[in-house]
Design a protein around this motif. Structure first.
Motif, mmCIF file in Angstrom:
data_model
loop_
_atom_site.group_PDB
_atom_site.id
_atom_site.type_symbol
_atom_site.label_atom_id
_atom_site.label_comp_id
_atom_site.label_asym_id
_atom_site.label_seq_id
_atom_site.Cartn_x
_atom_site.Cartn_y
_atom_site.Cartn_z
ATOM 1 N N ARG A 299 0.831 -1.211 0.000
ATOM 2 C CA ARG A 299 0.000 0.000 0.000
ATOM 3 C C ARG A 299 0.864 1.259 0.000
ATOM 4 O O ARG A 299 0.548 2.246 -0.664
ATOM 5 N N SER A 323 1.399 -3.359 -10.895
ATOM 6 C CA SER A 323 0.811 -4.694 -11.067
ATOM 7 C C SER A 323 1.371 -5.675 -10.041
ATOM 8 O O SER A 323 0.632 -6.517 -9.507
ATOM 9 N N LEU A 326 -0.283 -4.787 -6.593
ATOM 10 C CA LEU A 326 -1.701 -5.172 -6.585
ATOM 11 C C LEU A 326 -1.863 -6.694 -6.543
ATOM 12 O O LEU A 326 -2.757 -7.217 -5.862
ATOM 13 N N GLU A 327 -0.998 -7.389 -7.260
ATOM 14 C CA GLU A 327 -1.059 -8.865 -7.256
ATOM 15 C C GLU A 327 -0.823 -9.395 -5.847
ATOM 16 O O GLU A 327 -1.539 -10.289 -5.377
ATOM 17 N N LEU A 329 -1.401 -7.925 -3.113
ATOM 18 C CA LEU A 329 -2.541 -7.571 -2.264
ATOM 19 C C LEU A 329 -3.764 -8.420 -2.582
ATOM 20 O O LEU A 329 -4.821 -8.250 -1.972
ATOM 21 N N GLY A 330 -3.644 -9.321 -3.573
ATOM 22 C CA GLY A 330 -4.758 -10.184 -3.943
ATOM 23 C C GLY A 330 -5.730 -9.553 -4.913
ATOM 24 O O GLY A 330 -6.773 -10.137 -5.220
ATOM 25 N N ARG A 331 -5.381 -8.373 -5.437
ATOM 26 C CA ARG A 331 -6.263 -7.667 -6.372
ATOM 27 C C ARG A 331 -5.829 -8.022 -7.804
ATOM 28 O O ARG A 331 -5.284 -7.201 -8.537
ATOM 29 N N ALA A 333 -7.452 -8.740 -10.596
ATOM 30 C CA ALA A 333 -8.080 -8.048 -11.733
ATOM 31 C C ALA A 333 -7.444 -6.663 -11.937
ATOM 32 O O ALA A 333 -7.144 -6.267 -13.075
ATOM 33 N N ASP A 334 -7.234 -5.930 -10.828
ATOM 34 C CA ASP A 334 -6.597 -4.608 -10.935
ATOM 35 C C ASP A 334 -5.148 -4.747 -11.403
ATOM 36 O O ASP A 334 -4.656 -3.922 -12.181
ATOM 37 N N ALA A 335 -4.477 -5.784 -10.912
ATOM 38 C CA ALA A 335 -3.097 -6.016 -11.333
ATOM 39 C C ALA A 335 -3.023 -6.281 -12.830
ATOM 40 O O ALA A 335 -2.113 -5.813 -13.527
#
Length: 538
Positions: A299, A323, A326-327, A329-331, A333-335
């Motif tokens: 973050r 990317s 975000l990956e 962090l488990g996100r 789709a955003d990654a």
């Protein structure tokens, strides 16, 4: 193994002696408040040393000692920006201004002087990182630390006396011409600085204009003071120059040095200072983001990556870093969106292609992932590819319905990277899908042997052993996996509970099943087991 400590508890000479005796190879980084220095070792011998933001006086030393023409020095300095990565000394050799032997002699002097200066640091911290080496192109020497320790101890003793008379390099001295100098036995160094002691130059200026090192100037001047020939007449006030960029560069240089030696808190402090002094400085914010990625604070990294885009516009490297954060962090789709943006800006950059292929695999788009890995391989034609490519490409081929292709790729990976634990782990999962249980177990065992700290390898081996009824061995593997990652999965605790239940150790089984339920409250099988056994225990 890294070595860290405090200079108040372990002096630098003691640390150098320890590294020399252990024949260590790596980088010893030292920090004293806002100062930073490093010393590189190769099998216990010093090969390079430097102090960040301390002026590089190589050219001055060569000129002042009559080995280099000032015109040649100025020409080489002017030429240097046209040859990025080529050091000043190498340019001087190319121009025929000096010989390589002369350069090596003065490089050695600079390295020795840097170490002697570090000996004066009595507080701060040190950190030794094994196997780190100087930047490419640095001219290396080979110095026995024992020799420096003896000379350093002598200098420290002498300097403790000298600094009582010369407490600051800003002091200005003059010679009392009324006193006879002819009767004095002057050293070569004293003769050299005599014309410069004129009541206007500071001690720092004597150092810079004489071409001598700090200690030799201080010792020569101390002799004059002791003889009553020289006396202080004032202090040179440091000229305050309105050059914000110089101050910014100073903080940035320290930040980069701290970052390279994994001293992330110190690096954060310096780059934040740069960002304060220069609110639109993109480089400082990007380094802060990189520090966040290295520390696992994704973050924190994303905050600064967004600022980089806002200030400096879209860049492939920034979206690629986004990317990754975000990956983790488990996100996913955003990654994936960030990776797509990076790909638009740099469609042939290998790191971007590889990251995007991994994200496609994690998103369950097996066929697209397999094709993305093939595209990465085409871009890397003729180049050695990393183990990460093989580890994920094996899974992609298997998930896309090509297990034989996955196995061929895995065998190629083992030939290229025989110690890559993730490759063995993923190849084992492919064999498991094909029903080749013995081969799968062999792959998992090799993965666990190659990386004792990889929890997934121990879990996979535990699953293979559990499947064939080797419960004691399975329990040992599960236990190690759980110690390495207590949240690895509810199935680890479920099976560990089953093993204890088979041993008639019901209380332990209940405790483990409860842990499984904490991780996955939806596991109905575990809930049923608990209800049945707890009703009996009551």
């Amino acid at each position: 193994m890294a070595i860290k400590g405090n200079l108040k508890e372990a002096s630098l000479p003691d640390v150098l002696q320890l590294l020399a005796m252990g024949q260590k190879t790596g980088c010893l980084a030292l920090t004293d408040r806002s100062n930073f220095g490093y010393v590189f070792f190769e099998r216990g011998r010093i090969t390079y040393a430097s102090i960040v933001n301390r002026r590089d006086r190589l050219g001055d030393l060569l000129v002042k000692n009559g080995l280099l023409n000032p015109v040649d020095l100025a020409a080489a300095i002017e030429e240097q920006p046209r040859h990025p990565g080529v050091r000043l000394g190498e340019l001087l050799i190319r121009r025929g201004a000096i010989t390589r032997d002369q350069l090596e002699q003065y490089i050695r002097i600079q390295i020795e002087e840097a170490v002697y200066f570090l000996f004066t640091w009595t507080q701060g911290t040190f950190s030794f990182e094994p196997e780190q080496r100087p930047e490419e192109g640095a001219m290396l020497v080979s110095i026995n630390p024992e020799n420096l320790l003896l000379e350093g101890a002598r200098r420290i003793d002498e300097w403790s006396l000298i600094e009582k008379k010369i407490p600051s390099l800003d002091l200005v001295f003059e010679i009392d011409r009324s006193k006879p100098l002819a009767s004095l036995e002057l050293s070569d160094d004293q003769r050299k600085i005599l014309p410069l002691i004129d009541g206007r130059r500071s001690v720092q200026e004597l150092i810079e204009e004489s071409g001598m090192v700090e200690f030799d100037v201080g010792k020569a001047l101390f002799g004059y003071i002791q003889a009553g020939i020289a006396h202080p007449v004032g202090r040179r006030q440091a000229q305050v120059k309105e050059v914000p960029q110089a101050r910014i560069d100073e903080h940035r240089n320290l930040g980069v040095a701290f970052y390279r030696t994994a001293m992330y808190d110190e690096a954060t402090r310096e780059f934040r200072r740069v960002a304060e002094l220069q609110p639109r400085n993109v480089d400082a914010r990007f380094h802060l983001a990189l520090i966040g990625l290295r520390k696992g604070d994704d973050r924190f990294a994303l905050r600064y990556l967004r600022e980089v885009v806002e200030i400096g516009g879209p860049r492939a490297t920034v979206f690629h870093s986004m990317s990754l954060a975000l990956e983790r962090l488990g996100r996913v789709a955003d990654a994936r969106l960030a990776a797509d943006e990076a790909l638009k800006l740099a469609p042939k950059r290998p790191q971007v292609l590889l990251s995007r292929a991994v994200l496609l695999l994690k998103a369950g788009e097996a066929h697209e992932a397999a094709e993305a890995f093939r595209e990465y391989r085409r871009v890397m034609e003729g180049k050695r590819v990393p183990p990460a490519y093989y580890a994920f490409a094996v899974l992609a081929e298997a998930a896309a319905g090509a297990p034989d292709a996955a196995i061929r790729l895995g065998e190629e990976a083992i030939a290229q990277h025989p110690h890559a634990a993730p490759v063995y782990l993923h190849l084992g999962s492919v064999y498991e899908r094909k029903g080749s249980w013995e081969k799968a177990e062999a792959m998992y065992r090799r993965a666990a042997d190659e990386d004792r700290e990889l929890p997934q390898a121990h879990k996979a081996l535990g699953d293979a052993l559990y499947r064939r009824g080797a419960y004691d061995d399975a329990a040992e593997c599960y236990g190690r996996a759980a110690r390495l990652n207590p949240r690895l999965g509810d199935d680890v605790y479920f099976r560990m509970g089953n093993i204890h239940y088979k041993r008639m150790e019901r209380q332990q089984a209940v405790e483990l099943w409860r842990k499984a339920l904490e991780i996955n409250p939806q596991n109905s099988v575990v809930r049923t087991n608990l209800e049945l056994v707890e009703s009996v225990l009551r």
